[in-house]
Design a protein around this motif. Structure first.
Motif, PDB file in Angstrom:
ATOM      1  N   ASP A  74       0.859  -1.177   0.000  1.00  0.00           N
ATOM      2  CA  ASP A  74       0.000   0.000   0.000  1.00  0.00           C
ATOM      3  C   ASP A  74       0.902   1.235   0.000  1.00  0.00           C
ATOM      4  OD1 ASP A  74      -2.988   0.846   0.593  1.00  0.00           O
ATOM      5  OD2 ASP A  74      -1.687   2.112   1.850  1.00  0.00           O
ATOM      6  N   HIS A 110      -2.181   0.858  -4.924  1.00  0.00           N
ATOM      7  CA  HIS A 110      -2.047  -0.531  -4.483  1.00  0.00           C
ATOM      8  C   HIS A 110      -1.049  -1.165  -5.446  1.00  0.00           C
ATOM      9  CE1 HIS A 110      -3.410  -4.584  -3.179  1.00  0.00           C
ATOM     10  NE2 HIS A 110      -3.380  -4.903  -4.461  1.00  0.00           N
ATOM     11  N   THR A 157       3.122   0.284   3.250  1.00  0.00           N
ATOM     12  CA  THR A 157       2.668  -0.731   4.198  1.00  0.00           C
ATOM     13  C   THR A 157       2.495  -2.047   3.448  1.00  0.00           C
ATOM     14  OG1 THR A 157       1.439   0.981   5.360  1.00  0.00           O
ATOM     15  CG2 THR A 157       0.918  -1.298   5.931  1.00  0.00           C
ATOM     16  N   THR A 205       0.786  -5.294   2.609  1.00  0.00           N
ATOM     17  CA  THR A 205      -0.554  -5.863   2.805  1.00  0.00           C
ATOM     18  C   THR A 205      -0.672  -7.212   2.102  1.00  0.00           C
ATOM     19  OG1 THR A 205      -1.361  -4.609   0.903  1.00  0.00           O
ATOM     20  CG2 THR A 205      -1.667  -3.610   3.062  1.00  0.00           C
ATOM     21  N   GLN A 221      -2.987  -9.607   3.714  1.00  0.00           N
ATOM     22  CA  GLN A 221      -4.335  -9.114   3.984  1.00  0.00           C
ATOM     23  C   GLN A 221      -5.339  -9.599   2.945  1.00  0.00           C
ATOM     24  OE1 GLN A 221      -5.926  -7.547   6.270  1.00  0.00           O
ATOM     25  NE2 GLN A 221      -7.728  -6.652   5.259  1.00  0.00           N
ATOM     26  N   TRP A 222      -4.846  -9.764   1.726  1.00  0.00           N
ATOM     27  CA  TRP A 222      -5.758 -10.021   0.624  1.00  0.00           C
ATOM     28  C   TRP A 222      -5.645 -11.448   0.118  1.00  0.00           C
ATOM     29  CZ3 TRP A 222      -9.043  -6.127  -0.157  1.00  0.00           C
ATOM     30  CH2 TRP A 222      -8.640  -4.819   0.171  1.00  0.00           C
ATOM     31  N   GLN A 259     -10.567  -9.647   1.978  1.00  0.00           N
ATOM     32  CA  GLN A 259      -9.818  -9.834   3.216  1.00  0.00           C
ATOM     33  C   GLN A 259      -9.613 -11.335   3.429  1.00  0.00           C
ATOM     34  OE1 GLN A 259     -10.055 -11.157   6.562  1.00  0.00           O
ATOM     35  NE2 GLN A 259     -10.916  -9.454   7.741  1.00  0.00           N
ATOM     36  N   ASN A 308      -4.466   1.141   7.099  1.00  0.00           N
ATOM     37  CA  ASN A 308      -4.684  -0.086   6.334  1.00  0.00           C
ATOM     38  C   ASN A 308      -5.362  -1.113   7.218  1.00  0.00           C
ATOM     39  OD1 ASN A 308      -3.566  -0.584   3.442  1.00  0.00           O
ATOM     40  ND2 ASN A 308      -2.083   0.819   4.410  1.00  0.00           N
ATOM     41  N   VAL A 328      -5.612  -4.478   8.350  1.00  0.00           N
ATOM     42  CA  VAL A 328      -4.727  -5.648   8.304  1.00  0.00           C
ATOM     43  C   VAL A 328      -5.312  -6.785   9.143  1.00  0.00           C
ATOM     44  CG1 VAL A 328      -2.562  -4.481   7.695  1.00  0.00           C
ATOM     45  CG2 VAL A 328      -3.296  -4.530  10.088  1.00  0.00           C
ATOM     46  N   ASN A 382      -4.408  -9.829   7.657  1.00  0.00           N
ATOM     47  CA  ASN A 382      -2.960  -9.945   7.480  1.00  0.00           C
ATOM     48  C   ASN A 382      -2.313 -10.712   8.623  1.00  0.00           C
ATOM     49  OD1 ASN A 382      -1.191  -8.743   5.362  1.00  0.00           O
ATOM     50  ND2 ASN A 382      -0.004  -8.105   7.156  1.00  0.00           N
TER      51      ASN A 382
END
Ligand SMILES: [Zn+2]
Lengths: 93, 1010, 203
Positions: free
Chosen positions: B679, B732, B763, B765, B768-769, B830, C114, C116, C119
Motif C-alpha cells: 500500500d 495498491h 505498508t 498488505t 491481507q488479501w 480480506q 490499512n 490488516v 494480514n
C-alpha cells in the motif's frame, strides 16, 4: 553473530538486520550530469576502508528503519550508531 | 576377571552402580561416574586406536578434551557416533564402543607396516607424493589412503535424535566451573546478576575433582560442593554441566554445546533433545577454562602407557583407577611430583622421578624425598621401549644447556610414564574473537594479553596455577563482571577459602628432550601423536624454507587432528623456534579458531529440519482447498503454490493440457494470493512511483491500473507487477511472489535514505488479501454471478481498471487484469473470507466448466503470450531494452536505474535479446531450461570453446499451439528472426531450433480486451 | 455482512474443537488463538499534535510514543512498530468503523490506514515453559527484567517475523504473526514443546 543497536529498538541480534554497504554515498542529484565513469564509481566502487568504517544497516525484522553505524572493520567493534540524516560522529573521513 | 586395575577404594565413581559395556565386542564392566576411558583403563585396556599416518599403536593418553588418541565409534545403526573421545564419553549401561582407524583390528594392524616405510611419509607428503601418474589418484592413491586413514564411520541412516537450540541473554557468562569459575559465579551470582556457569564435565569442580588439594582445611571438592549448592539456590544463576563453550565470537556471543542426554544412552530416552546448542549473548564473559598439561617430547614418546602426569593423577584420584604397576615420572616442573605422590600413596611403585632440573626445592619435592622416591635430578628420558605398551625407558644425564645428553644409559623398567613439560593455559576462547596473547617466561607458555570486549580471564587460563590465586582471580573477575552490569563495585565481597602453603621452584623450559642422535636419524619424537608429526617433520619444514608457524603447521599437518593439537601445539611452536633459531615469543602460536572440541552437525541444524521447519512455509487462505483437490505444490520463495491439479490417473502433461485448454476455452481459476502487495500512500505517492518504475504514473487516473517494471540502480530488471490507483494519493502495488520483501526493502531504502523529503507511507498488505484470479472466455460470466456493485461490461469496466465491490457479500476489490492473455479478473477480499469467496466462485463456475489451474499452466499461458517472469526470464544481468520494453522507458523523468541504461555496456549492440524458439526436427521436443544455444551444428565435435549465442530461460509444451515453445536470450536476437540455432545436450543430442517472436499466441491481444 | 458469511482463521485446521478437547492436561505450554480481531496499521507523524490529538480522540487512548511499547485500554491495544507506524487492534468486526473514524478525524493529514485484520492472527502462549520454548527460536532477551508487560517487540521466531509482548512475568506471551506464517509457526511451536509434554490448545 554481531550485536547491533537499532537507534529506535535498541540492541538486537544481527539476524534481525540487513546490511547496506558503505554509508554517506549520495545518489547524484542529476544523474545525467555525471560521466559514465563517475556513475560507475557511484554504483560499484566503495572505499573498502580498514579500520573505522561508516556503513548502513536496516532493522529489517524490526522497525524497518535504515540507520548508520561506525564499525572497525578489523575488530568488528561498533563505535557508533546514528539515524539517517544525523551527522556522523568524528566529522569528515 | 573384571576391573583388575581398579583401586580398592576412592574416586568419584559410584561402586554401587556397576555398568556393563562393550569395547571391540568384548563385554566389560565399569561404574557410574566413569568415562569410557577410565572404565577401559580399569579393565587393563589402554590400546585403543592407531595413529592417522603410521598406524602406530595409540593408548589412552589424556583424561579430557586434550586426548588425541582415544577416538572411538559409539553405538551402531542410525544413532552411531564416530570419533568420540573416550575420555569425554560418560559410561552408560549397554554402551557399545569400537576403535576407529585400525583395520582389521586394533591389535593386529596391517597398516602398521607403513611404519617401516615411514621415511617415505615425511612432512609435506600430502603435497609431494601421489601426484603422478594422474590416473593413479582415483584408482590407487585415494582408495588406499581412504581405507588406511579412515576415521570413524558416519551413519548412513537419518539421525533418530532430536537436537535443539536456545538463545539466552545473561549478564555474566562464566566458562569453566573449576575453583576460579565457581568463585566468579559466587561473586556475581550473590549480587543478583543473571549468571550462566557452564562446564564441559559432568560435575562441577574442575581440577578439584581430580586432585587432593585442601580448602578451608577440607578436601577442595567439599568447598566446590558447597559453592554449587549455594549457586543452585540463586534464582538468576543457570548451571550447565556437560556443556562445552566451543566458540567465542564478537560482542559477547558464545556458543555452548550442552550434551543433554548423551550420558543416558545412544539415543535420547525421552522427548528431550540429545544435544542443545546455547547461543548465549553475554554482557560480560569470564573465562576460567583452566590449563592443559603439555607432555615432554622425547624419542618414542607415543607408546601406550605414556601419559601426561595430570592425567595419571586424574585416573587415580577421580576414577579410582590404577593406570600402571610401575611408573617413571618425567618432569621439568614441580606439579608432576604430586603425581608421584598420588602413585606412591596408592601403592603404585614409582621407579624414579626423572627431573630435567639439576636442583629443585619445594613442598612437593620435599615430600617426594621423604617418601624415598628415587629422584634423578638433571637427567632426562631419552628413549622408550615396548611393543603395544611401554615397557621401559632409557635415562641419561642432561648437559647444562639442555641441548645434549651424555654419560651412562640407565635402563628403567616401567609400564607407565607420567610426563610433564609444564602447563598451557587454555586461551582458545580468549583468542577466538581476536584476543591477543603474550609469552610468559615464568610458565614457558602463552597467556592472555588484551581481551576483546568485556572478557576476563581468571585462574589457570590466565597463567595462574596456584589454587589460592585461582580463587582470588575468580572472585575478582566475578566482581568486575558484575560491576560492569551495575551489580556492585569491582571490590571483592566474598571471602576466599584458606589454602595450604604452595611454595614452588621454577620450571626448566624444554620443548624437545635431546636425543643421542641428531634429529633426522634419531627415533621419532612425537609432537602430534594423532597425526604422527614429529620434531623431525618440523625441522624438515624449516629446512624447506617455511618460517611462519602457520605455514609450518599446514606443511606438517601438526594440530590438524580432531584434538586440534591441544597437547602438542605449544611444543610444536617451541621446536619450530628451536629449528628457526628464534625466540618462541616471536614465533607465537597458530590461530585458535572455533570449535574448541568437535560439535555434532545436528547441534547446528537444531530443529530446522525437514520440509516443515527447514525454512518458513507460507500458505494461502485457500491452501486446504488445493490439497483437497489434489494439487501438487511448488515452492515459490517460502510460499506453497498449487503447481497443477492432476486428476486420478492423469499424467502431468495431461493435467496441464486440460488446465490450459479449459482456461483458454472456458474459465480457469488461480490462487494469486501470494503476489506481494504494498500500500503506497501520501501526497508524493505518484512522484514516488514515477521514480521507482520506469514508466510514468502521474497521469494514470484513479480506478485504473498499469503494468510496471522496476530496475536496480545498475539498470537491470529487478521486479515487475501491476499497480492500481486507489485515490489521488494512494496506490495498491503488486510485486512478484518471490520479490515482495526485496521490493519493499528497496522502496523503503530509497524513501528513507535518498528521498526523505517525499511524503509517502509504505505498508505491506500481502497477507491481507486473498486473491482469486479468473481467466478465460467465461470469466465475466462467473464474476457476474459472484460480484455485485460493478457494471462488468467491457465499456464500463475495461481492461486494466479496478473497482470496489462486494464478492459473495464480502467487501472486495475487483481488478480487470490478465496474465494469460485471456479475459481476466482478480477478486481481492480480506484473507479470512478468502476460502468463503473462493467457494462461491467455484460454485458459480460449475456451469461454465471452471477448472483450477496452478503455476505450471500459468507459466505456459503467459509464455504463449511472451510475458516475462521476473526471476525466471531475468537474472539480474538483463535490462529492459534486452526485452524490447522501450515503450515502458519514460523519457520525461528520472527513475532508478535510468542512468545506467546509457552506459556503454547497456547500449552494446551484441547484447542478448529476448526471443522465442521453436524446435525443428521434433516440434514437440522441449528444450531444457538453461540450455545453451550455438550456431555450430556439431558443437560436440567442433573445436572448443564453441561460441555461445544465448540460452533458454523458459520452455514448455503448448497444447494450445500443438508444439513446444521456448523463451530465450539470444545475441542480437531481434534481428535474427527465423535463424536456426543448435542446442547441444549433455547426452550428446543436438536440438535444432528456430528463432521466433516471443509472442506465440494472439499477438494483437484481442482475447483479453473483450 | 450476512451471518452466513464465513471467516476462517489461518489456524482453522490446527485448532479444532476435537483438538482442544484432547489437549494433554500436563502440557507445559498452552496456546490460545484470538482470531478475527480487528487490526489496523496506522501511519502518521507522532511529532504533530494534530495527528496525535485526533488519534487519541478516536482511540480513546494516546498512541505509545516510545519504541517497543504498548498502550492498552482494554478495547483498543496500540503497539509501536516504527517511528511513524502503529499496530492498532480492536474487537472483531470493529476495524472498518475504526478506520472510518480515523480517516475522518485525520482528513487532510499525511497519514495512512490499512485494514490488516486478515494480514495477521494473534495467539497467546502460556505456561511455565513459555519462555523456554520461545528462546529456542527467538534471539530477543525475554527475561522479565528486559521484557516486561507494557513492552513489545518485532523480531523473529524461527523463520517467521512476529510482534510479541509479555502478558505476565515470563509466564505468558502474546504473539501477532502474519497469516501465511501462522501454520508454520504452529508446527514449529508444537515441535518445540515436545520436551515439555507437548502443547495444549484452548479457547
Ligand atoms: Zn528497530
Amino acid at each position: 553473530m554481531l550485536h547491533i543497536k537499532c537507534p529506535w529498538c535498541g540492541w538486537r541480534d544481527e539476524s534481525e538486520f540487513g546490511y547496506g554497504g558503505e554509508a554517506h554515498i549520495e545518489r547524484p542529484k542529476d544523474p545525467d550530469s555525471v560521466s559514465d565513469a563517475e556513475w560507475a564509481d557511484y554504483l560499484f566502487f566503495g572505499s573498502n576502508r580498514r579500520g573505522d568504517f561508516r556503513e548502513r544497516w536496516v532493522h529489517s525484522a524490526g522497525c524497518r528503519r535504515w540507520f548508520n553505524a561506525v564499525r572497525d572493520t578489523t575488530t568488528y567493534e561498533f563505535k557508533a550508531f546514528y539515524r539517517m540524516g544525523e551527522e556522523p560522529p568524528g566529522g569528515e573521513q | 576377571m573384571s576391573q583388575t586395575k581398579r583401586l580398592q577404594s576412592g574416586g568419584r565413581i559410584d561402586r554401587s552402580k556397576p555398568l556393563t559395556f562393550t569395547f571391540n565386542g568384548q563385554s566389560l564392566q565399569g561404574y557410574e561416574g566413569d568415562t569410557l576411558a577410565s572404565a577401559l583403563l580399569a579393565n587393563g585396556i589402554s590400546l585403543v586406536s592407531r595413529s592417522f599416518k603410521l598406524h602406530r599403536p595409540r593408548g589412552i593418553m589424556g583424561a579430557g578434551a586434550e586426548c588425541p588418541n582415544s577416538l572411538v565409534q559409539v553405538g551402531r545403526g542410525a544413532g552411531t557416533i564416530p570419533n568420540l573421545r573416550a575420555t569425554q564419553t560418560e559410561l552408560y549401561q549397554g554402551l557399545e564402543a569400537n576403535s576407529v582407524n585400525c583395520w582389521p583390528s586394533v591389535k593386529f594392524d596391517v597398516n602398521a607396516v607403513t611404519g617401516l616405510f615411514s621415511p617415505l611419509l615425511p612432512a609435506g607428503f600430502y603435497y609431494k607424493t601421489f601426484k603422478w601418474p594422474k590416473s593413479w589418484w582415483d584408482k590407487v592413491y585415494e582408495p588406499r589412503i581412504r581405507k588406511a586413514a579412515g576415521f570413524g564411520k558416519a551413519p548412513t541412516e537419518p539421525d533418530p535424535d532430536r537436537y535443539d537450540k536456545k538463545n539466552r541473554h545473561c549478564d555474566v557468562l562464566i566458562v569453566g566451573a573449576g575453583p576460579a569459575g565457581l568463585a566468579a559465579a559466587l561473586e556475581a551470582g550473590r549480587r543478583g546478576a543473571r549468571v550462566i556457569l557452564c562446564d564441559e564435565q559432568n560435575e562441577f569442580g574442575g581440577s578439584l575433582l581430580a586432585n587432593r588439594q585442601y580448602l578451608d582445611g577440607k578436601p577442595g571438592i567439599e568447598w566446590a560442593k558447597t559453592a554449587v549448592a549455594e549457586l543452585e539456590s540463586l534464582e538468576e544463576v543457570t548451571l550447565l554441566a556437560r556443556t562445552t563453550a566451543f566458540g567465542h565470537y564478537h560482542h559477547g556471543f558464545v556458543s555452548l554445546l550442552e550434551r543433554v542426554t548423551d550420558h543416558m544412552g545412544l539415543t535420547s530416552p525421552d522427548g528431550r533433545p540429545r544435544q542443545r546448542q546455547w547461543r548465549v549473548r553475554a554482557n560480560q564473559v569470564v573465562l576460567a577454562t583452566g590449563a592443559i598439561e603439555r607432555p615432554l617430547v622425547f624419542c618414542n614418546n607415543d607408546r601406550p602407557g605414556i601419559m601426561p602426569a595430570s592425567a595419571v593423577s586424574t585416573y587415580i584420584n577421580r576414577y579410582g583407577v590404577r593406570p600402571g604397576q610401575r611408573a617413571v615420572v618425567f618432569t621439568n616442573n614441580d606439579s608432576a611430583y604430586q603425581t608421584a605422590l598420588d602413585l606412591n600413596d596408592h601403592g603404585i611403585d614409582v621407579a624414579a622421578i626423572v627431573d630435567v632440573r639439576p636442583e629443585s626445592d619445594s613442598v612437593l619435592v620435599d615430600r617426594a624425598r621423604k617418601e624415598e622416591i628415587p629422584i634423578y635430578g638433571g637427567y632426562a628420558v631419552v628413549d622408550t621401549r615396548g611393543g603395544q605398551h611401554v615397557s621401559g625407558v632409557k635415562v641419561m644425564r642432561l648437559n647444562g644447556r639442555g641441548d645434549g645428553v651424555y654419560g651412562e644409559i640407565h635402563h628403567l623398567d616401567c609400564d607407565l610414564v607420567a610426563s610433564s613439560g609444564g602447563w598451557n593455559p587454555v586461551i582458545h576462547l580468549h583468542s577466538h574473537p581476536g584476543g591477543t596473547m603474550r609469552y610468559d617466561e615464568s610458565i614457558a607458555s602463552f597467556v592472555p594479553d588484551q581481551a576483546v570486549g568485556n572478557t576476563y580471564n581468571a585462574g589457570a587460563c590466565n597463567g595462574n596455577f596456584a589454587l589460592g590465586g585461582c580463587i582470588t582471580e575468580g572472585l575478582s573477575a566475578g566482581a568486575t563482571a558484575a560491576a560492569g552490569v551495575g551489580f556492585g563495585s569491582e571490590d571483592i565481597e566474598g571471602e576466599a577459602p584458606a589454602t595450604g602453603k604452595q611454595q614452588e621452584s621454577p620450571l626448566r623450559p624444554m620443548w624437545r628432550v635431546p636425543s643421542r642422535k641428531a634429529i633426522p636419524r634419531a627415533p621419532k619424537q612425537f609432537i602430534d601423536v594423532q597425526n604422527d608429526q614429529t620434531s623431525a617433520d618440523v625441522y624438515l619444514a624449516v629446512r624447506e624454507g617455511y618460517r611462519s608457524i602457520e605455514h609450518i603447521k599446514r606443511y606438517t599437518a601438526m594440530g590438524f587432528g580432531t584434538d586440534q593439537g591441544k597437547l602438542g601445539n605449544i611444543n610444536g611452536a617451541g621446536i619450530a623456534a628451536e629449528a628457526l633459531g628464534e625466540d618462541i615469543a616471536k614465533v607465537g602460536t597458530t590461530t585458535f579458531r572455533p570449535a574448541y572440541t568437535p560439535v555434532t552437525m545436528g547441534a547446528f541444524a537444531g530443529r530446522e529440519l525437514g520440509p516443515e521447519r527447514f525454512h518458513a512455509v507460507r500458505k494461502t487462505p485457500m491452501h486446504k482447498w488445493h490439497v483437497d483437490h489434489g494439487a501438487l505444490f511448488e515452492n515459490v520463495g517460502d510460499w506453497k503454490r498449487p503447481w497443477y491439479y492432476p486428476k486420478p490417473g492423469e499424467s502431468m502433461r495431461e493435467a496441464l493440457d486440460r488446465e490450459s485448454y479449459q482456461t483458454r476455452h472456458a474459465v480457469g481459476v488461480l490462487d494469486a494470493s501470494t503476489l506481494g502487495k504494498i500500500d503506497v500512500r501520501g501526497p508524493d505517492a505518484a512522484e514516488f512511483l514515477n521514480r521507482v518504475y520506469t514508466s510514468g504514473w502521474k497521469t494514470m487516473e484513479v480506478g485504473k491500473a498499469r503494468y510496471g517494471i522496476m530496475l536496480s540502480e545498475d539498470g537491470m530488471i529487478m521486479d515487475d507487477g501491476v499497480s492500481a490507483r486507489i485515490a489521488e494519493d494512494h496506490y495498491h502495488m503488486t510485486t512478484t511472489t518471490g520479490g515482495a520483501a526485496r521490493v519493499l526493502g528497496h522502496l523503503e531504502e530509497y524513501l528513507q535514505t535518498e528521498w526523505p523529503e517525499l511524503q509517502v507511507y509504505l505498508t505491506s498488505t500481502t497477507d491481507q488479501w486473498a486473491a482469486i484470479s479468473l481467466a478465460g472466455p467465461h470469466a465475466r460470466d462467473v464474476v457476474a454471478k459472484v460480484v455485485s456493485g460493478v457494471d462488468l461490461s467491457g465499456g464500463a469496466f475495461p481492461f486494466m481498471t479496478w473497482r470496489d465491490c462486494e464478492a459473495a457479500g464480502v467487501p472486495a476489490r475487483l481488478f480487470r487484469i490478465s496474465f494469460s492473455g485471456e479475459l481476466g479478473f482478480e477478486i481481492n477480499v480480506q484473507a479470512n473470507y478468502g476460502q468463503y469467496v473462493w467457494d462461491a466462485v467455484w460454485e458459480a463456475g460449475q456451469e461454465y466448466g471452471i477448472t483450477p489451474y496452478g503455476t505450471e499452466t500459468m507459466h505456459i499461458l503467459r509464455a504463449e503470450k511472451g510475458f516475462i517472469i521476473a526471476g525466471q526470464d531475468t537474472d539480474g544481468s538483463v535490462n529492459p531494452m534486452d526485452f524490447g520494453m522501450h515503450g515502458l522507458l519514460s523519457k520525461k523523468k528520472d527513475y532508478i536505474g535510468r542512468r545506467s541504461l546509457s552506459r556503454p555496456d547497456a547500449m552494446r549492440e551484441d547484447r542478448e535479446q529476448f526471443v522465442g524458439l521453436v524446435t525443428l526436427e521434433d516440434p514437440k521436443e522441449i528444450i531444457p531450461e538453461g540450455a545453451q544455444l550455438v550456431e555450430e551444428p556439431n558443437a560436440n565435435e567442433a573445436p572448443k570453446p564453441v561460441p555461445l549465442h544465448g540460452y533458454v530461460t523458459s520452455s514448455y509444451y503448448s497444447s494450445t499451439l500443438g508444439h513446444s515453445i521456448a523463451l530465450a536470450m539470444v545475441k542480437r536476437g531481434r534481428e535474427r528472426m527465423d535463424d536456426v540455432l543448435y542446442s547441444p545436450q549433455a547426452d550428446g543430442r543436438v536440438i535444432q531450433c528456430r528463432i521466433t517472436s516471443p509472442v506465440f499466441y494472439d499477438p494483437k491481444g484481442e482475447r483479453q480486451n473483450v | 455482512m450476512s451471518e452466513a458469511i464465513r471467516q476462517e482463521s489461518p489456524l482453522v485446521e490446527r485448532i479444532t474443537s476435537g483438538r482442544k478437547a484432547a489437549s494433554p492436561s500436563d502440557a507445559g505450554i498452552t496456546l490460545r488463538e484470538r482470531p478475527f480481531l480487528g487490526c489496523v496499521n496506522l501511519r502518521g507523524n507522532p511529532d504533530d499534535p494534530d495527528f496525535t490529538d485526533a488519534v487519541k480522540g478516536v482511540l480513546g487512548l494516546a498512541l505509545p510514543s516510545g519504541p517497543n511499547t504498548v498502550a492498552d485500554s482494554g478495547d483498543i491495544t496500540a503497539f509501536w512498530l516504527a517511528p511513524t507506524e502503529w499496530f492498532v487492534r480492536t474487537g472483531a468486526n470493529a476495524e472498518r468503523d475504526l478506520i472510518a473514524g480515523l480517516e475522518e478525524a485525520l482528513a487532510g493529514q499525511h497519514i495512512a490506514t490499512n485494514d490488516v485484520t486478515g494480514n495477521f492472527t494473534t495467539v497467546e502462549l502460556s505456561g511455565p515453559h513459555a519462555r523456554d520454548v520461545l528462546e529456542k527460536g527467538c534471539t530477543l532477551d525475554l527475561h522479565p527484567r528486559a521484557f516486561a508487560p507494557g513492552q513489545c517487540a518485532q523480531t523473529l521466531l524461527g523463520h517467521a517475523g512476529i510482534l510479541i509482548r509479555p502478558l505476565a512475568d515470563g509466564q505468558a506471551f502474546e504473539i501477532v504473526v502474519r497469516r501465511s506464517f501462522a501454520d508454520y509457526m504452529f508446527i514449529w511451536l508444537e515441535d518445540a514443546t515436545v520436551e515439555y509434554g507437548g502443547m495444549a490448545v484452548s479457547d
